[in-house]
Design a protein around this motif. Structure first.
Motif, PDB file in Angstrom:
ATOM      1  N   ASN A   1      -2.990  22.505   5.214  1.00 18.66           N
ATOM      2  CA  ASN A   1      -3.245  21.296   6.042  1.00 18.66           C
ATOM      3  C   ASN A   1      -4.390  21.605   6.689  1.00 18.66           C
ATOM      4  O   ASN A   1      -5.852  20.845   6.472  1.00 18.66           O
ATOM      5  CB  ASN A   1      -2.632  20.457   7.239  1.00 18.66           C
ATOM      6  N   THR A   2      -5.093  23.126   6.595  1.00 16.49           N
ATOM      7  CA  THR A   2      -5.817  23.609   6.833  1.00 16.49           C
ATOM      8  C   THR A   2      -7.116  24.001   5.906  1.00 16.49           C
ATOM      9  O   THR A   2      -7.743  23.428   6.638  1.00 16.49           O
ATOM     10  CB  THR A   2      -5.734  24.832   7.220  1.00 16.49           C
ATOM     11  N   PHE A   3      -6.685  24.327   5.184  1.00 12.47           N
ATOM     12  CA  PHE A   3      -7.883  24.687   3.596  1.00 12.47           C
ATOM     13  C   PHE A   3      -7.423  23.241   2.349  1.00 12.47           C
ATOM     14  O   PHE A   3      -8.872  23.338   1.936  1.00 12.47           O
ATOM     15  CB  PHE A   3      -7.672  25.638   3.128  1.00 12.47           C
TER      16      PHE A   3
ATOM     17  N   ALA B   1      -9.361  27.719  13.694  1.00 11.12           N
ATOM     18  CA  ALA B   1      -8.588  27.147  12.962  1.00 11.12           C
ATOM     19  C   ALA B   1      -8.411  28.082  11.531  1.00 11.12           C
ATOM     20  O   ALA B   1      -6.506  28.009  10.721  1.00 11.12           O
ATOM     21  CB  ALA B   1      -8.969  25.600  12.722  1.00 11.12           C
ATOM     22  N   ALA B   2      -8.789  27.985  10.744  1.00 10.47           N
ATOM     23  CA  ALA B   2      -8.226  29.215   9.746  1.00 10.47           C
ATOM     24  C   ALA B   2      -7.907  31.128   9.686  1.00 10.47           C
ATOM     25  O   ALA B   2      -6.841  30.860   8.979  1.00 10.47           O
ATOM     26  CB  ALA B   2     -10.150  29.592   9.293  1.00 10.47           C
TER      27      ALA B   2
ATOM     28  N   ALA C   1     -11.393  21.003   3.021  1.00 16.69           N
ATOM     29  CA  ALA C   1     -11.001  20.896   4.398  1.00 16.69           C
ATOM     30  C   ALA C   1     -12.328  21.882   4.775  1.00 16.69           C
ATOM     31  O   ALA C   1     -12.519  22.809   4.422  1.00 16.69           O
ATOM     32  CB  ALA C   1     -10.210  20.743   5.211  1.00 16.69           C
ATOM     33  N   GLN C   2     -13.044  21.865   6.075  1.00 15.92           N
ATOM     34  CA  GLN C   2     -14.320  22.640   6.873  1.00 15.92           C
ATOM     35  C   GLN C   2     -14.057  23.150   8.165  1.00 15.92           C
ATOM     36  O   GLN C   2     -14.307  23.120   8.645  1.00 15.92           O
ATOM     37  CB  GLN C   2     -15.810  22.017   6.057  1.00 15.92           C
ATOM     38  N   PRO C   3     -12.232  24.224   8.128  1.00 13.56           N
ATOM     39  CA  PRO C   3     -11.773  24.468   8.887  1.00 13.56           C
ATOM     40  C   PRO C   3     -13.406  25.534   9.628  1.00 13.56           C
ATOM     41  O   PRO C   3     -13.728  26.255   9.256  1.00 13.56           O
ATOM     42  CB  PRO C   3     -10.287  25.259   8.449  1.00 13.56           C
ATOM     43  N   ASP C   4     -13.498  25.712  11.326  1.00 12.65           N
ATOM     44  CA  ASP C   4     -13.973  26.402  11.824  1.00 12.65           C
ATOM     45  C   ASP C   4     -13.360  27.993  12.059  1.00 12.65           C
ATOM     46  O   ASP C   4     -11.784  27.660  10.721  1.00 12.65           O
ATOM     47  CB  ASP C   4     -14.258  26.138  13.441  1.00 12.65           C
TER      48      ASP C   4
ATOM     49  N   VAL D   1     -12.380  29.815   3.225  1.00 11.30           N
ATOM     50  CA  VAL D   1     -12.973  28.857   3.157  1.00 11.30           C
ATOM     51  C   VAL D   1     -12.228  28.828   1.359  1.00 11.30           C
ATOM     52  O   VAL D   1     -11.245  28.281   1.114  1.00 11.30           O
ATOM     53  CB  VAL D   1     -13.856  28.052   3.761  1.00 11.30           C
TER      54      VAL D   1
END
Length: 176
Positions: free
Chosen positions: A146-148, A158-159, A152-155, A109
């Motif tokens: 959008n994910t990172f 998702a990452a 953001a703190q994706p799981d 991340v």
């Protein structure tokens, strides 16, 4: 090349026939000799006509080969221009993917936090060279942003999905 040799092979006898016809015509031959000279001249004309047709066909084939070579060179040049733009992005994605595989979501991340800045420089270079593949690349890049992006703190799922979603189309651009 063999076609050109065939043409050359037909022109030599035709030239000899023409020289013979001219020589006979200058010596004041009998009517039967004049008839032979006329036939020789017709044969020379036919041989020249066939030779010209064969040379035209050989020229067409050569032009087609040149067009193919130019197309191949253009593709290679495009690939060469893409590699310096795509490689840093691929390196970041692969490093982050390796971090995810070792269970280090935080490192992935953190690294991917710099993706948007890197993409803002690489994307405009990649776009004109990507051709019809640009839409897939752009969609996947937006998914990564959008994910990172924005802290953001994706799981991990998702990452990983965002990273592999862009790795595929980008790798395909440079044949990796």
């Amino acid at each position: 090349m063999s076609r050109a040799l065939q043409v050359g092979g037909r022109l030599l006898p035709a030239g000899l026939a023409l020289a013979l016809a001219a020589g006979l015509g200058l010596t004041g031959c009998s009517p039967s000799t004049n008839e032979a000279v006329q036939q020789s001249g017709e044969a020379v004309g036919q041989a020249a006509k066939e030779g010209a047709g064969a040379m035209g066909e050989a020229a067409k084939e050569g032009a087609g080969a040149m067009g193919d070579a130019a197309k191949t060179a253009a593709i290679s040049a495009g690939q060469a221009a893409l590699t310096p733009a795509v490689s840093p992005v691929l390196d970041l994605l692969k490093k982050s993917e390796a971090d995810l595989e070792t269970g280090n979501l935080g490192a992935a991340v953190t690294a991917m936090g710099g993706f948007q800045s890197l993409w803002s420089k690489a994307g405009p270079v990649i776009q004109p060279l990507a051709g019809d593949k640009w839409t897939a690349v752009d969609t996947a890049a937006k998914a990564v942003i959008n994910t990172f992006g924005g802290g953001a703190q994706p799981d991990a799922v998702a990452a990983g999905s965002a990273i592999t979603g862009l790795l595929g189309p980008l790798s395909g651009l440079i044949g990796k």
